[in-house]
Design an enzyme around this catalytic site. Structure first.
Site, PDB file in Angstrom:
ATOM      1  N   GLY A 171      50.437   4.115  71.797  1.00  0.00           N
ATOM      2  CA  GLY A 171      51.718   4.227  71.084  1.00  0.00           C
ATOM      3  C   GLY A 171      52.855   4.478  72.060  1.00  0.00           C
TER       4      GLY A 171
ATOM      5  N   ARG B 287      47.157  -1.552  71.560  1.00  0.00           N
ATOM      6  CA  ARG B 287      45.998  -0.666  71.468  1.00  0.00           C
ATOM      7  C   ARG B 287      44.712  -1.451  71.734  1.00  0.00           C
ATOM      8  NH1 ARG B 287      47.403   4.495  70.228  1.00  0.00           N
ATOM      9  NH2 ARG B 287      49.129   4.848  68.798  1.00  0.00           N
TER      10      ARG B 287
ATOM     11  N   ASP C 111      45.767   9.911  75.665  1.00  0.00           N
ATOM     12  CA  ASP C 111      44.394  10.194  76.102  1.00  0.00           C
ATOM     13  C   ASP C 111      43.442   9.006  75.961  1.00  0.00           C
ATOM     14  OD1 ASP C 111      44.488  10.607  73.419  1.00  0.00           O
ATOM     15  OD2 ASP C 111      43.632  12.629  73.453  1.00  0.00           O
TER      16      ASP C 111
ATOM     17  N   THR D 278      52.928  10.783  75.646  1.00  0.00           N
ATOM     18  CA  THR D 278      52.734  10.793  74.198  1.00  0.00           C
ATOM     19  C   THR D 278      53.707  11.773  73.553  1.00  0.00           C
ATOM     20  OG1 THR D 278      51.273  11.382  72.355  1.00  0.00           O
ATOM     21  CG2 THR D 278      50.798  12.459  74.430  1.00  0.00           C
TER      22      THR D 278
ATOM     23  N   ASP E  57      52.873  13.341  71.087  1.00  0.00           N
ATOM     24  CA  ASP E  57      51.997  14.367  70.500  1.00  0.00           C
ATOM     25  C   ASP E  57      51.856  15.611  71.383  1.00  0.00           C
ATOM     26  OD1 ASP E  57      51.588  12.427  68.585  1.00  0.00           O
ATOM     27  OD2 ASP E  57      49.653  11.802  69.394  1.00  0.00           O
TER      28      ASP E  57
ATOM     29  N   ASP F 190      49.667  16.379  73.566  1.00  0.00           N
ATOM     30  CA  ASP F 190      48.310  16.944  73.451  1.00  0.00           C
ATOM     31  C   ASP F 190      47.404  16.598  74.635  1.00  0.00           C
ATOM     32  OD1 ASP F 190      48.066  14.246  72.976  1.00  0.00           O
ATOM     33  OD2 ASP F 190      46.837  14.439  71.181  1.00  0.00           O
TER      34      ASP F 190
ATOM     35  N   GLY G 130      51.693  13.647  65.375  1.00  0.00           N
ATOM     36  CA  GLY G 130      51.015  14.586  66.273  1.00  0.00           C
ATOM     37  C   GLY G 130      49.516  14.394  66.314  1.00  0.00           C
ATOM     38  N   ARG G 131      49.040  13.443  65.504  1.00  0.00           N
ATOM     39  CA  ARG G 131      47.599  13.174  65.406  1.00  0.00           C
ATOM     40  C   ARG G 131      46.812  14.452  65.135  1.00  0.00           C
ATOM     41  NH1 ARG G 131      44.111  10.933  69.042  1.00  0.00           N
ATOM     42  NH2 ARG G 131      45.579  11.019  70.771  1.00  0.00           N
TER      43      ARG G 131
ATOM     44  N   ARG H 282      58.888  17.418  46.660  1.00  0.00           N
ATOM     45  CA  ARG H 282      59.119  16.068  47.179  1.00  0.00           C
ATOM     46  C   ARG H 282      58.546  15.949  48.591  1.00  0.00           C
ATOM     47  NH1 ARG H 282      60.625  15.182  42.606  1.00  0.00           N
ATOM     48  NH2 ARG H 282      62.527  14.108  41.952  1.00  0.00           N
TER      49      ARG H 282
END
Ligand code: F6P
Length: 340
Positions: free
Chosen positions: A10, A71, A102, A125, A127, A129, A170-171, A264
């Site tokens: 991504g 990917r 990763d 990323t 994320d 992480d 953030g997976r 919502r």
């Protein structure tokens, strides 16, 4: 020296700043840089373009990646080393700088350990992480975008006396949720690292209403477990990661049922990855890119540029490709302080 550079997985704001920095640093040393298009796919298909100083002018502030990404993966969609070897040999690549998350970095590590491919990693990323580095570029931008969105959603939630669930990316890790939730003063923050109890969340929301606030903001990390296991088949990407997004919808329905408060959902999605990087990410990405080009020149292969205690260092890729780095309990504890 001939250095290849590719961007996989991504996208993340700041990739172009890395490509620019790698190229400028390498060219200044009379090294040659070859851009590989669409990540591992371009390496498998021989799709490359030369990069010189002019090719990377004006891209520091641009989101996305001038090289494209995908990917696709040589171990999933090809024969591993054998499917990338022809491009490496044809273009005489003596180093490959891999800008990835990763999944992409694990593939780089495997090609390095199995086939001695001379790789250097750069952690990319939103994320945040990746193990081995305290921060990845793109994270700061994503947090800014999410924080601004939550600020905006807060005024409409207040106007309508609603509970607003804001789902962030953030997976499997809750970094974006914790940072944007803290920055925007969210009332509840749910992250994958800390299992939640639906009844407790409902109690928190009721308590806030009892305190006289008739609206609430709940930041939801996309990777939390769904409220009830719906037994829906998981959709996986090429690296085996589950495709996420939308967990807030069943969660909102359950919370509305339990509390009676109108609820919502807003899923921020790809907005968090698009557009120009923050100044912080431009600088971090530039530092990573310069370090990666220097590591290539120094033949320090099988490593990744990382930030530790304010300094850029090189860490072994095999240390990086273990488990994703999660939000530490003490940081979540800070966020909890502000729950109702
Ligand atoms: O890893 C970055 C990320 O944006 C995650 O936060 C998100 O779950 C995933 O990528 C989305 O992937 P894709 O672009 O394949 O839909």
């Amino acid at each position: 020296m001939r250095i290849g550079v590719l961007t996989g997985g991504g996208d993340s704001p700041g990739i172009n700043a890395v490509i620019r920095a790698v190229t400028a640093r390498a060219v200044a040393r009379d090294d040659e840089v070859t851009g590989i298009l669409r990540g591992w796919e371009g390496l498998m298909e021989g799709d490359v373009r030369p990069l010189d100083r002019d090719a990377v002018r004006g891209i520091l502030k641009q989101g996305g990646t001038i090289l494209g990404t995908s990917r696709r993966d040589p171990y999933v969609h090809g024969d591993g080393w054998e499917s990338v070897r022809p491009t490496i040999e044809e273009h005489g690549l003596e180093a490959l700088i891999v800008i990835g998350g990763d999944g992409t970095l694990s593939t780089a590590e495997r090609l390095h350990s199995e086939a001695r491919l001379p790789v250097i990693g750069v952690p990319k990323t939103i994320d945040n992480d990746i193990a081995g580095t305290e921060v990845t570029f793109g994270f700061d931008t994503a947090v800014h975008i999410a924080t601004e969105a939550i600020d905006r959603l807060t005024t409409t939630a207040e106007a309508h006396n609603r509970v607003m669930l804001v789902e962030v990316m953030g997976r499997t890790r809750g970094w974006i949720a914790v940072y944007s939730g803290l920055a925007s003063g969210a009332d509840v923050i749910l992250i994958p690292e800390v299992p939640y109890d639906l009844d407790e969340v409902a109690t928190l929301l009721r308590r806030r209403h009892e305190q006289g606030h008739r609206y609430s903001i709940v930041v939801v990390a996309e990777g939390i477990a769904p409220p009830a296991d719906p037994e829906t088949p998981k959709v996986l990407d090429a690296f085996g990661f589950e495709r996420l997004g939308g967990v807030s919808y069943p969660l909102a329905a359950e919370l509305e049922r339990l509390t009676g408060f109108e609820t919502r959902v807003t899923v921020l999605g790809y907005l968090q990855r698009g557009g120009t990087p923050t100044a912080h990410d431009r600088v971090l990405a530039t530092r990573f890119g310069v370090a990666a080009a220097d590591a290539a020149a120094g033949h320090q292969f099988g490593t990744m540029a990382a930030l530790r205690a304010g300094k850029i260092v090189l860490v072994p890729l095999e240390e990086v490709c273990t488990a994703p780095r999660g939000v530490p309990p003490d940081l979540y504890d800070v966020a909890r302080t502000f729950f109702p």
